[in-house]
Design a protein around this motif. Structure first.
Motif, PDB file in Angstrom:
ATOM      1  N   ALA A 264       0.781  -0.902  -0.114  1.00 25.82           N
ATOM      2  CA  ALA A 264       0.102   0.180  -0.497  1.00 25.82           C
ATOM      3  C   ALA A 264       0.901   1.665  -0.189  1.00 25.82           C
ATOM      4  O   ALA A 264       0.676   2.115  -0.865  1.00 25.82           O
ATOM      5  N   GLU A 265       2.052   1.080   0.389  1.00 24.86           N
ATOM      6  CA  GLU A 265       2.844   2.264   1.164  1.00 24.86           C
ATOM      7  C   GLU A 265       4.236   2.509  -0.651  1.00 24.86           C
ATOM      8  O   GLU A 265       4.386   3.829  -1.167  1.00 24.86           O
ATOM      9  N   ARG A 266       4.747   0.867  -1.278  1.00 23.76           N
ATOM     10  CA  ARG A 266       5.081   1.571  -2.346  1.00 23.76           C
ATOM     11  C   ARG A 266       4.629   0.742  -2.796  1.00 23.76           C
ATOM     12  O   ARG A 266       5.218   1.121  -4.122  1.00 23.76           O
ATOM     13  N   GLY A 267       3.746   0.186  -3.805  1.00 21.58           N
ATOM     14  CA  GLY A 267       3.237   0.145  -4.624  1.00 21.58           C
ATOM     15  C   GLY A 267       3.185  -1.117  -4.819  1.00 21.58           C
ATOM     16  O   GLY A 267       4.604  -1.895  -4.443  1.00 21.58           O
ATOM     17  N   HIS A 268       2.817  -1.911  -5.829  1.00 22.82           N
ATOM     18  CA  HIS A 268       2.750  -3.166  -6.616  1.00 22.82           C
ATOM     19  C   HIS A 268       3.585  -3.202  -8.311  1.00 22.82           C
ATOM     20  O   HIS A 268       2.986  -2.333  -8.806  1.00 22.82           O
ATOM     21  N   PRO A 269       4.888  -3.578  -7.675  1.00 25.39           N
ATOM     22  CA  PRO A 269       5.541  -4.086  -8.960  1.00 25.39           C
ATOM     23  C   PRO A 269       4.848  -5.208 -10.354  1.00 25.39           C
ATOM     24  O   PRO A 269       3.731  -5.944  -9.883  1.00 25.39           O
ATOM     25  N   GLN A 270       5.079  -4.361 -11.441  1.00 33.47           N
ATOM     26  CA  GLN A 270       4.608  -5.292 -12.547  1.00 33.47           C
ATOM     27  C   GLN A 270       5.412  -5.867 -13.143  1.00 33.47           C
ATOM     28  O   GLN A 270       5.058  -7.276 -13.818  1.00 33.47           O
ATOM     29  N   THR A 271       6.692  -5.334 -12.996  1.00 35.63           N
ATOM     30  CA  THR A 271       7.437  -6.989 -14.502  1.00 35.63           C
ATOM     31  C   THR A 271       8.811  -6.801 -13.129  1.00 35.63           C
ATOM     32  O   THR A 271       9.158  -6.474 -11.963  1.00 35.63           O
ATOM     33  N   PRO A 272       9.581  -7.567 -13.107  1.00 38.26           N
ATOM     34  CA  PRO A 272      11.184  -8.241 -12.196  1.00 38.26           C
ATOM     35  C   PRO A 272      12.034  -6.792 -12.474  1.00 38.26           C
ATOM     36  O   PRO A 272      12.099  -6.950 -11.148  1.00 38.26           O
ATOM     37  N   SER A 273      12.070  -5.853 -13.140  1.00 39.49           N
ATOM     38  CA  SER A 273      12.244  -4.855 -13.584  1.00 39.49           C
ATOM     39  C   SER A 273      12.866  -3.604 -12.672  1.00 39.49           C
ATOM     40  O   SER A 273      13.134  -2.839 -12.396  1.00 39.49           O
TER      41      SER A 273
ATOM     42  N   ALA B 235      13.142  -0.460  -7.073  1.00 40.09           N
ATOM     43  CA  ALA B 235      12.672   0.411  -6.795  1.00 40.09           C
ATOM     44  C   ALA B 235      11.917   0.308  -5.452  1.00 40.09           C
ATOM     45  O   ALA B 235      11.006   0.589  -4.626  1.00 40.09           O
ATOM     46  N   HIS B 236      12.290  -1.227  -5.225  1.00 36.36           N
ATOM     47  CA  HIS B 236      11.441  -1.846  -3.587  1.00 36.36           C
ATOM     48  C   HIS B 236      12.886  -2.074  -3.238  1.00 36.36           C
ATOM     49  O   HIS B 236      13.866  -2.835  -3.587  1.00 36.36           O
TER      50      HIS B 236
END
Length: 305
Positions: free
Chosen positions: A178-187, A191-192
């Motif tokens: 919720a704070e950092r967002g959901h990554p959509q690809t391994p790349s 950012a996490h």
């Protein structure tokens, strides 16, 4: 020909287990007796046979040359006795008696152990002896009825049944996402905050595999934390520390409770098989057959992330 007595049979059983396991204490645990009882039985057997079976020191127990030959014969005798026991057991339609199960850590703790109460509710006449270790055990030597293994099987003398695939997937807490967002690809993982797993056996880091089309892409993330135990990694993820990769089997109960969420789930990879194995002599045992069916259902439900 002199008939063999009950005392000598007891000594042969104690000798066979001590020779296989390398100590009186280990043999005693497998037979549910005291180490002194095993030691006395073996010494009486040596006196009766007129040979020394072990070379003893304060720290080790080693078969003598004569002991090595007799040990193989004693094992065949025990296997024949177990065949008789299993044949008698198979005549009973209802599962009953003691069931000895071996499983690796942490699979045994998080998947097998929590399910045992449900199995006993179905079969209340069964008692269960669960032994957890990451060491590969010899089923015949230790009297194990069913063992659970991860990966390839080397012993073709054992019967086997695939229970599930070991799937690896990324997970994180709802609060972190919720704070950092959901990554959509391994790349996007760069950012996490990520949490890595280091294997205790080799010291190497787990390479994170992703199924990208027809290819499997592996990465080693630049982790903010590194753990050398899967349980520790899951605990850190639960605290909201970041994204980590682990088995869907270990994450499953936390996903069910809403404590963890899968990340990049569509790219999860089947890594190895989880298999139940058992000696051929146990194949007709109704307790073993019922437990194998139960395990299959348990692992099927636990592999849904």
């Amino acid at each position: 020909m002199e008939q063999i007595g009950l005392e000598r049979l007891t000594g042969l059983i104690a000798f066979a287990r001590a020779g296989s396991l390398g100590s009186y204490s280990a043999a005693a645990r497998s037979l549910s007796v005291s180490p002194s009882a095993v030691s006395k039985s073996v010494r009486r057997l040596e006196d009766q046979l007129g040979v020394s079976l072990f070379t003893r020191t304060t720290r080790s127990l080693t078969l003598t040359t004569e002991g090595q030959d007799l040990h193989q014969r004693a094992l065949r005798l025990i296997e024949a006795a177990e065949d008789i026991e299993q044949a008698a057991t198979s005549l009973r339609a209802e599962p009953s008696g003691r069931l000895r199960v071996a499983a690796p850590l942490p699979l045994g703790i998080h998947v097998v152990a929590p399910a045992l109460a449900a199995f006993r509710r179905q079969h209340p006449k069964v008692t269960i002896d669960l032994r957890l270790s990451d060491q590969i055990v010899n089923l015949v030597d230790q009297g194990i009825d069913v063992a659970i293994r991860i990966g390839d099987l080397a012993d073709s003398q054992l019967m086997s049944r695939k229970l599930a695939s070991q799937k690896l997937c990324c997970f994180a807490s709802p609060e972190y996402l919720a704070e950092r967002g959901h990554p959509q690809t391994p790349s996007d993982l760069v950012a996490h905050d990520t949490v890595a797993l280091r294997f205790q056996s080799s010291g190497q880091l787990l390479r994170w595999p992703f199924q990208c089309g027809s290819r499997i892409v592996e990465i080693i993330p630049d982790a903010v934390m590194t753990m050398d135990a899967s349980d520790a990694l899951v605990s850190v993820l639960l605290s909201g520390a970041g994204i980590g990769m682990t088995s869907t089997l270990l994450a499953h109960p936390h996903v069910e409770r809403g404590e963890l969420l899968p990340v990049l789930e569509a790219l999860a990879v089947d890594r190895s098989n989880i298999t139940a194995i058992w000696p051929k002599s146990r194949s007709g045992n109704p307790t073993v057959r019922s437990f194998l069916d139960f395990l299959e259902g348990t692992f099927r439900s636990s592999t849904r992330a």
